[in-house]
Motif scaffolding. Structure first.
Motif, PDB file in Angstrom:
ATOM      1  N   GLY A 254     -39.333  41.424 -35.844  1.00 62.55           N
ATOM      2  CA  GLY A 254     -40.134  40.372 -36.477  1.00 62.55           C
ATOM      3  C   GLY A 254     -39.509  38.992 -36.428  1.00 62.55           C
ATOM      4  O   GLY A 254     -38.417  38.803 -35.899  1.00 62.55           O
ATOM      5  N   SER A 302     -46.137  38.564 -41.039  1.00 58.27           N
ATOM      6  CA  SER A 302     -46.751  37.563 -40.159  1.00 58.27           C
ATOM      7  C   SER A 302     -48.149  37.232 -40.665  1.00 58.27           C
ATOM      8  O   SER A 302     -48.620  37.803 -41.651  1.00 58.27           O
ATOM      9  CB  SER A 302     -46.877  38.094 -38.730  1.00 58.27           C
ATOM     10  N   THR A 307     -44.839  44.839 -40.332  1.00 59.06           N
ATOM     11  CA  THR A 307     -44.144  45.939 -39.674  1.00 59.06           C
ATOM     12  C   THR A 307     -43.484  46.801 -40.743  1.00 59.06           C
ATOM     13  O   THR A 307     -42.960  46.282 -41.741  1.00 59.06           O
ATOM     14  CB  THR A 307     -43.087  45.394 -38.696  1.00 59.06           C
TER      15      THR A 307
END
Ligand SMILES: *Cc1c(COP(=O)(O)O)cnc(C)c1O
Length: 359
Positions: A254, A302, A307
């Motif tokens: 990420g 995000s 994730t």
């Protein structure tokens, strides 16, 4: 299968929670607080489902008008009152009740030439120091409201607590005492209690309680979840697993490489992000419910994705449903993992989320 995050709204749970309010405050009428799109649950649909409430409250006139447009006919109270005298005919035409908390509002009512009378709730600052008249102003306001031809006889008296979510704090009892002493001998109906006070301070229930958060099944107290108070979560926010990837020990995931795999594992990508209202500040380790277990957030949130670490032996498949919060995973816990409160998570949900109402 929906391709975007879904907020399922369980209207039966909402009705259960209203019944729970009535059980907790059996002598009180219920002014259900529906501000901010009914705490992100959908203003009109929630109002329709809460047809057993005695009245509704919103912060602003637009919210009240949206309820009227949606066909809601119950009394509606504007918690911040009106902002300008020019709004008064609109209040009258739409049967909106107003809070009065300052001199300008009072003068506007005194000078108004209306062809009808408005129901008024006089808000007293008993110690929160946000909205409300000073106790020293009470006698003057009370007398002038009673004399005011634009005001229906039978004003109501209200105040708001700053610390009712801290059951150990003595501030709530102090505020209650200030209010009670001030209005001693008055026969008007009173209202003080928000969700926290409904749960923790039964002596504050009076004639009207004002639940907001608890109607949605959520606890106002830090470190407690709604089910501990026999409330049922109303919203279930879910999305889908859209990618799976193997990462090796030491690899980072990420933006900013904010999370590093401690061992070889599988990372799952779920289609929800801060562009949907999932909190960007959620810490690594924030729980997500997937296939019967909790998996930890791994890496920064995000705009469209998060994730999660599925572990080395993951059996999860593309398209599997992940629950961000709901009956499987208390929103109170997610809020704590993002250093915020459930109220804010709910208000931050964006129009990109699909709403489904379940009867
Ligand atoms: C928002 C609000 C409530 C409801 O508070 P909850 O903590 O959500 O129960 C009650 N009264 C006033 C004046 C409010 O602004």
């Amino acid at each position: 299968m929906s391709r975007r995050p879904v907020a399922q709204i369980n209207l039966q749970a909402l009705q259960h929670n209203l019944a729970r309010v009535r059980q907790l405050a059996p002598q009180s009428q219920v002014l259900a607080v529906l501000k901010a799109n009914a705490y992100g649950h959908g203003l009109v649909r929630v109002a329709q489902a809460l047809s057993d409430a005695d009245a509704f409250a919103v912060a602003r006139i637009d919210e009240a008008l949206a309820l009227r447009t949606g066909g809601i006919v119950k009394p509606i109270v504007l918690l911040e009152g009106f902002y300008e005298a020019a709004e008064l005919p609109l209040l009258l035409a739409n049967n909106l009740q107003t809070v009065v908390h300052n001199e300008l509002q009072l003068q506007a009512l005194e000078q108004a030439a209306l062809d009808g009378q408005l129901k008024v709730w006089l808000k007293i600052d008993s110690g929160m120091h946000r909205l409300g008249i000073e106790p020293a102003q009470f006698d003057d306001f009370y007398r002038r409201l009673w004399q005011c031809s634009a005001v229906l006889p039978g004003i109501r008296l209200m105040s708001h607590f700053c610390c009712a979510d801290e059951p150990g704090s003595d501030r709530t009892l102090q505020q209650l005492a200030v209010f009670t002493d001030l209005i001693a001998g008055k026969a008007e109906q009173r209202s003080l209690a928000n969700s926290a006070a409904i749960l923790a301070f039964p002596q504050s229930h009076a004639e009207w309680v004002r639940p907001g958060l608890m109607l949605h099944g959520i606890s106002p107290f830090i470190d407690q979840i709604g089910t501990a108070h026999h409330l049922q979560p109303v919203m279930r926010l879910s999305s889908r697993l859209i990618a799976l990837r193997k990462v090796r020990a030491g690899e980072r995931v990420g933006y900013g490489g904010h999370w590093q795999a401690a061992c070889d594992t599988t990372v799952g990508v779920i289609a929800v992000g801060y562009g949907d209202g999932y909190p960007r500040h959620a810490f690594n380790g924030t729980p997500v419910w997937l296939n019967g277990r909790e998996v930890p957030l791994a890496g920064r949130v995000s705009m469209d994705m998060i994730t999660v670490d599925l572990g080395p032996n993951a059996q999860d498949k593309l398209g599997d449903e992940a629950v961000l919060w709901g009956p499987e995973l208390a929103i109170e816990r997610v809020a704590a993992c993002a250093a915020t409160i459930p109220y804010e998570l709910l208000c931050n949900i964006t129009p990109r989320v699909d709403y489904q109402y379940l009867l």
